[in-house]
Design a protein around this motif. Sequence first.
Motif, PDB file in Angstrom:
ATOM      1  N   ALA A  61       4.925  11.400   3.538  1.00 20.58           N
ATOM      2  CA  ALA A  61       4.407  10.055   3.804  1.00 20.58           C
ATOM      3  C   ALA A  61       5.494   9.160   4.398  1.00 20.58           C
ATOM      4  CB  ALA A  61       3.860   9.434   2.524  1.00 20.58           C
ATOM      5  N   ARG A  94       0.826  -1.213   0.000  1.00 23.32           N
ATOM      6  CA  ARG A  94       0.000   0.000   0.000  1.00 23.32           C
ATOM      7  C   ARG A  94       0.857   1.258   0.000  1.00 23.32           C
ATOM      8  NH1 ARG A  94      -3.123  -2.566   4.045  1.00 23.32           N
ATOM      9  NH2 ARG A  94      -2.140  -1.204   5.545  1.00 23.32           N
ATOM     10  N   SER A  95       1.928   1.269   0.783  1.00 25.79           N
ATOM     11  CA  SER A  95       2.772   2.467   0.819  1.00 25.79           C
ATOM     12  C   SER A  95       3.487   2.660  -0.517  1.00 25.79           C
ATOM     13  CB  SER A  95       3.770   2.392   1.966  1.00 25.79           C
ATOM     14  OG  SER A  95       4.681   1.340   1.776  1.00 25.79           O
ATOM     15  N   ASN A 108       2.263   1.776  -3.448  1.00 32.92           N
ATOM     16  CA  ASN A 108       1.245   2.298  -4.364  1.00 32.92           C
ATOM     17  C   ASN A 108       0.967   3.776  -4.096  1.00 32.92           C
ATOM     18  OD1 ASN A 108       0.812   0.049  -5.913  1.00 32.92           O
ATOM     19  ND2 ASN A 108      -0.823  -0.732  -4.602  1.00 32.92           N
ATOM     20  N   ARG A 109       1.023   4.171  -2.837  1.00 31.99           N
ATOM     21  CA  ARG A 109       0.797   5.578  -2.509  1.00 31.99           C
ATOM     22  C   ARG A 109       1.905   6.458  -3.084  1.00 31.99           C
ATOM     23  NH1 ARG A 109      -0.027   8.499   3.347  1.00 31.99           N
ATOM     24  NH2 ARG A 109      -0.014  10.586   2.493  1.00 31.99           N
ATOM     25  N   VAL A 110       3.150   6.002  -2.975  1.00 26.06           N
ATOM     26  CA  VAL A 110       4.277   6.760  -3.527  1.00 26.06           C
ATOM     27  C   VAL A 110       4.127   6.883  -5.038  1.00 26.06           C
ATOM     28  CG1 VAL A 110       6.764   6.639  -3.974  1.00 26.06           C
ATOM     29  CG2 VAL A 110       5.895   6.254  -1.676  1.00 26.06           C
ATOM     30  N   ALA A 112       1.364   6.698  -6.828  1.00 26.97           N
ATOM     31  CA  ALA A 112       0.228   7.565  -7.145  1.00 26.97           C
ATOM     32  C   ALA A 112       0.578   9.037  -6.927  1.00 26.97           C
ATOM     33  CB  ALA A 112      -0.974   7.170  -6.296  1.00 26.97           C
ATOM     34  N   ASP A 113       1.296   9.347  -5.850  1.00 24.86           N
ATOM     35  CA  ASP A 113       1.706  10.737  -5.611  1.00 24.86           C
ATOM     36  C   ASP A 113       2.616  11.243  -6.725  1.00 24.86           C
ATOM     37  OD1 ASP A 113       0.282  11.113  -3.289  1.00 24.86           O
ATOM     38  OD2 ASP A 113       1.945  10.559  -1.962  1.00 24.86           O
ATOM     39  N   ASN A 165      -2.516   9.468   8.647  1.00 23.62           N
ATOM     40  CA  ASN A 165      -1.828   8.942   7.470  1.00 23.62           C
ATOM     41  C   ASN A 165      -2.779   8.522   6.389  1.00 23.62           C
ATOM     42  OD1 ASN A 165       0.037   7.951   5.735  1.00 23.62           O
ATOM     43  ND2 ASN A 165       0.791   6.378   7.111  1.00 23.62           N
ATOM     44  N   ASN A 182       4.987  15.375  -0.986  1.00 24.74           N
ATOM     45  CA  ASN A 182       4.030  14.395  -0.461  1.00 24.74           C
ATOM     46  C   ASN A 182       4.700  13.064  -0.153  1.00 24.74           C
ATOM     47  OD1 ASN A 182       1.925  16.189  -0.598  1.00 24.74           O
ATOM     48  ND2 ASN A 182       1.192  15.457  -2.585  1.00 24.74           N
ATOM     49  N   ILE A 183       5.632  12.638  -0.990  1.00 25.88           N
ATOM     50  CA  ILE A 183       6.332  11.374  -0.762  1.00 25.88           C
ATOM     51  C   ILE A 183       7.179  11.468   0.504  1.00 25.88           C
ATOM     52  CG2 ILE A 183       8.135   9.857  -1.669  1.00 25.88           C
ATOM     53  CD1 ILE A 183       6.991  10.528  -4.483  1.00 25.88           C
TER      54      ILE A 183
END
Length: 109
Positions: free
Chosen positions: A99, A47-48, A50-52, A54-55, A109, A95-96
């Motif tokens: 996070a 998940r983390s 994928n978040r990176v 996506a950002d 978070n 943002n990265i």
Amino acid sequence: MNEEKPAQEPIGEDARIDALEERLKAAREREEQRNRPQVKGVDANYRSGNRVLADLLGGIFGGVVIGMSIDYFAGTSPWGLLVMLFIGIVVAFRNIIRAANTRPDDPKN
């Protein structure tokens, strides 16, 4: 009738063995607690990641779209695109980094 004692009598419970078993049990529990993942859920790293991703993609794509829109309506080609692309990349990396610096169990978070 002949009553003979067996050659070896059963060994009674030894306090040292009981203490050793208790210490082993406590050590297993501590090791289990220490190896338990800090983040709840099995796919926390996925998940983390994928978040990176996506950002990063969102910042770049958003900068390009807004920059091209500014260039189209204001006639400032290619400067609107370049400036907004740069701003999008800066925002994505901010943002990265944000996070990466937050704790996994943080509710914000």
